[in-house]
Design an enzyme around this catalytic site. Structure first.
Site, mmCIF file in Angstrom:
data_model
loop_
_atom_site.group_PDB
_atom_site.id
_atom_site.type_symbol
_atom_site.label_atom_id
_atom_site.label_comp_id
_atom_site.label_asym_id
_atom_site.label_seq_id
_atom_site.Cartn_x
_atom_site.Cartn_y
_atom_site.Cartn_z
ATOM 1 N N GLU A 176 -2.021 0.265 4.790
ATOM 2 C CA GLU A 176 -0.675 0.146 5.354
ATOM 3 C C GLU A 176 -0.676 -0.221 6.830
ATOM 4 O OE1 GLU A 176 -1.675 2.574 3.373
ATOM 5 O OE2 GLU A 176 -0.198 2.856 1.766
ATOM 6 N N LYS B 39 14.145 8.057 -2.653
ATOM 7 C CA LYS B 39 14.037 7.290 -3.896
ATOM 8 C C LYS B 39 15.367 7.228 -4.648
ATOM 9 C CE LYS B 39 11.240 6.753 -7.999
ATOM 10 N NZ LYS B 39 10.007 7.039 -8.701
#
Lengths: 160, 566
Positions: B50, B162
């Protein structure tokens, strides 16, 4: 020198932590900090007391202003202002000192808000100097506990 | 109005902002968004770590001037991005980082892959958000892009629970963004401009000291016009290189710890320092009380906190660099007090003096027969790419040699981690730049130490055909720290000897790239020529003189005139 800053900021989660994080991250000190909602529930007002020379306070003011959640920063120490702090003091009050404690509280225009067989809990309001004076006088008698709110302050209204 | 999912709304927002490429790494918390990306025409670049995603977005942003975008999952995905976010923050690079977050009901529960990334990144982002209400998703994204790119740019992070991304919402029409609490000052105060310009007319020994702000605000033309109008030497910070043509006779190159002799002398002897988009960093100023001691200081910066932070400024100008420089140029054009020829003549003795310093102590190095000098490698790179490649760097000696010996004539050609000094920046940033400009020559100047910090991104480069060239200046040392140990720690090389490094030529092969090696000076030019001619990802491994140092050098805490020279 002591500076009292009045900071208007958006009443959002995390906004307070942005301010305190700024102080710790940049090594500025906070002597006291008071924050609550304003008339507009979307906006909070924070009174923040800090210490530093002019260039440090200038930097603090600018850095605060740079935070996206901050609406306005005023160094109210620059003009005339009123400041108040409230303190709750639990002081020993036994047979031989009860009367004296009451007299002292009276002189400072304080109030007894809780009583026990051996203590008084008193409330005093005033500028920081008065709070300090009362603590100094009660200390020899025996302070068991003390809670201070920190200073809140407001610039004086223009006289004209 | 018909409702769409959060994922669809995010993709629509990216389209709105003109984003065609994003860099990321998937995970459970962002799987809905990844599902949506499969059907969109936005190119997603799958990195191998990342940190690489955010650096690549940063390199993309620096090279193009547009906002770079990265997408990371929650927890470790987000924390792996933090170094790269801090890198962008220190250099004021506009990026937007999306991170996944656990569903709202689980926040605070120590859920699987949960981390308070908003709390973690608060001090290293310009601003950040946790989207706690689906109704605010679209407006938050729009605000984030606006914040990242405007004023003093910087990274903005949006944390996406989410369930927010999965919920249904309407997509309101875009309106111009107005924020009560954020209104950067673009236009300079005319009174301050006049004051500054009058000081320029009075000055006998002026110096322009420019930083990354000139590049961020695309003010290089205005800056060059001003420098030439006033016949004033220009010195640049690491971030400012390319903001003024490096081959212009008025260019002094970089100043500060590893700056040129002429730069540091010019600043020390100047009577007027015109700082534009620079922030008086400690690597630039050295000992503060000895920095520009005789100079009146003008400081142009869009960020008021930069002004008088380290050095007291006489004439502060809060404005966008481009606007301020344009205003100064017009003031001179309109002023009766200004005469180009008189000014040129008045400053000429000073310009001569500065050039004399430059001739006396130019940036140089000692040849040693067959041994490869790293500076020579950069000189050959400069010559063979005609000074027009996009150069990224890692951090340390490689970075300083690249900054000293590559002559950047254009902005956005040097992508380097200046403020944070992040080893491992160069390769992913090069990938970001190469994907933005597939036709450009993009070279990562690296050391054998820092290249290993994000070497996994070679696979990303291969997968997306980002044919960057990596030039490793290999001395088997962590060279910059070793140099300090040599000079200030009695040659006690604690933990700076890289006893094991991979065979970079073999490593290139393992990744499907081309590996080339030069062991002697004669081999340098053929290797670089071959690398540039090769239509593939290439690693060049240069076995350089092991204990070469970066000079000039101002020891930390000393005055910038106390330079150790070659």
């Amino acid at each position: 020198m002591k500076h009292t800053l009045s900071v208007l900021l958006q009443n959002k989660p995390g906004a307070l932590s942005r301010v305190t994080g700024l102080f710790s991250g940049r090594g500025f000190n906070i002597e006291s900090l008071c924050v609550a909602e304003t008339l507009d529930p979307k906006v909070s007002c924070m009174t923040l007391v800090t210490r530093g020379d002019n260039s440090i306070v200038e930097q603090i003011t600018k850095q605060l202003h740079k935070l996206i959640d901050v609406i306005k920063v005023t160094d109210i120490t620059e003009g005339e202002f009123v400041e108040r702090e409230m303190v709750l003091i639990r002081v020993k009050a036994e047979a031989n000192t009860r009367a004296e404690v009451l007299r002292i509280i009276d002189i400072f225009r304080g109030k007894v808000v809780d009583v026990s067989p051996t203590t008084y809990t008193v409330e005093i309001t005033g500028p920081e100097s008065k709070v300090k004076a009362v603590i100094d006088i009660l200390r020899p008698i025996g302070i068991k506990e003390i809670i201070r709110t920190g200073t809140i302050a407001m610039a004086r209204a223009p006289k004209k | 109005m018909s409702k769409i999912t959060g994922s669809q709304a995010i993709v629509k927002c990216l389209h709105e902002e003109g984003i065609d490429t994003i860099f990321g790494f998937p995970g459970g918390a962002v799987i809905d968004l990844y599902d949506e990306l499969l059907d969109s025409d936005i190119k997603h670049v799958l990195v191998r770590h990342e940190q690489g995603a955010v650096h690549a977005a940063d390199g993309y942003a620096r090279a193009t001037g547009k906002v770079g975008v990265a997408l990371l999952t929650s927890g470790p995905g987000a924390t792996n991005g933090v170094t790269a976010i801090a890198t962008a923050y220190m250099d004021s690079i506009p990026i937007v980082v999306f991170t996944g977050q656990v569903p709202r009901v689980l926040i605070g529960n120590d859920a699987f892959q949960e981390v308070d990334i908003v709390g973690i990144t608060r001090p290293c982002t310009k601003h950040n958000y946790l989207v706690s209400d689906p109704k605010e998703l679209v407006s938050t994204i729009r605000e984030a892009f606006y914040l990242a790119a405007s004023g003093r740019p910087g990274p903005v992070l949006i944390d996406l629970p989410k369930d927010v991304v999965a919920s249904m919402m309407s997509f309101p029409e875009k309106k111009p963004i107005k924020m009560q609490t954020y209104q950067p000052t673009m236009e300079p105060h005319p009174g301050q401009i006049a004051k500054a310009c009058k000081s320029c007319l009075k000055a006998k020994r002026p110096v322009l000291y420019i930083g990354g702000g000139v590049i961020l605000s695309n003010a290089n033309k205005e800056l060059t016009e001003l420098a030439e109008k006033l016949n004033t030497p220009v010195t640049m910070t690491l971030m400012g290189l390319g903001g003024f043509p490096g081959t212009n006779p008025l260019s002094l190159g970089m100043l500060g710890m590893h700056g040129s002799y002429a730069s540091n002398m010019a600043v020390a002897k100047s009577d007027l320092l015109i700082a534009v988009g620079a922030r008086f960093d400690d690597r630039v100023t050295g000992r503060l009380d000895a920095f520009a001691p005789h100079a009146e200081i003008i400081h142009v910066d869009i960020d008021p906190t930069s002004i008088s932070k380290n050095v007291d400024v006489d004439i502060p100008i809060v404005a966008d660099c481009k606007h301020a420089l344009r205003a100064m140029n017009s003031w001179f054009d309109d002023s009766k007090q200004f005469d180009a020829e008189t000014t040129r003549d008045k400053h000429q003795p000073w310009v001569n003096q500065v050039q004399e310093w430059n001739e006396k102590h130019p940036l140089t190095y000692r040849e040693e027969g067959d041994i490869i000098k790293p500076q020579y490698v950069i000189e050959v790179l400069n010559r063979l790419t005609k000074g027009d490649a996009i150069i990224t760097t890692e951090v340390g000696q490689n970075q300083m040699w690249a900054a000293q010996f590559y002559k950047f004539n254009k902005p956005r050609r040097l992508l380097t981690s200046g403020g944070l000094g992040t080893m491992g920046y160069g390769l992913p940033a090069a990938i970001g730049a190469k994907l933005a400009f597939p036709e450009a020559t993009v070279i990562d100047v690296a050391g054998d130490g820092s290249i290993q910090m994000n070497i996994q991104e070679l696979a990303t480069a291969r997968q997306y055909g980002a044919k960057v060239k990596v030039a490793i200046l290999n001395n088997n040392y962590l060279g910059m720290v070793r140099q300090w140990q040599e000079l200030f720690y009695n040659k006690r090389y604690s933990a700076t000897i890289m006893e094991v490094t991979p065979d970079f030529v073999e490593l290139a092969r393992a990744y499907g790239a081309v590996g080339l090696r030069a062991k002697t000076k004669d081999e340098v030019e053929p290797v670089i020529k071959e690398a540039l001619a090769t239509d593939n990802l290439v690693i060049m491994d240069f076995a350089i003189s092991r204990e070469e140092g970066v000079f000039p050098m101002v020891p930390a805490g000393k005055a910038t005139t106390e330079m150790l020279l070659v």
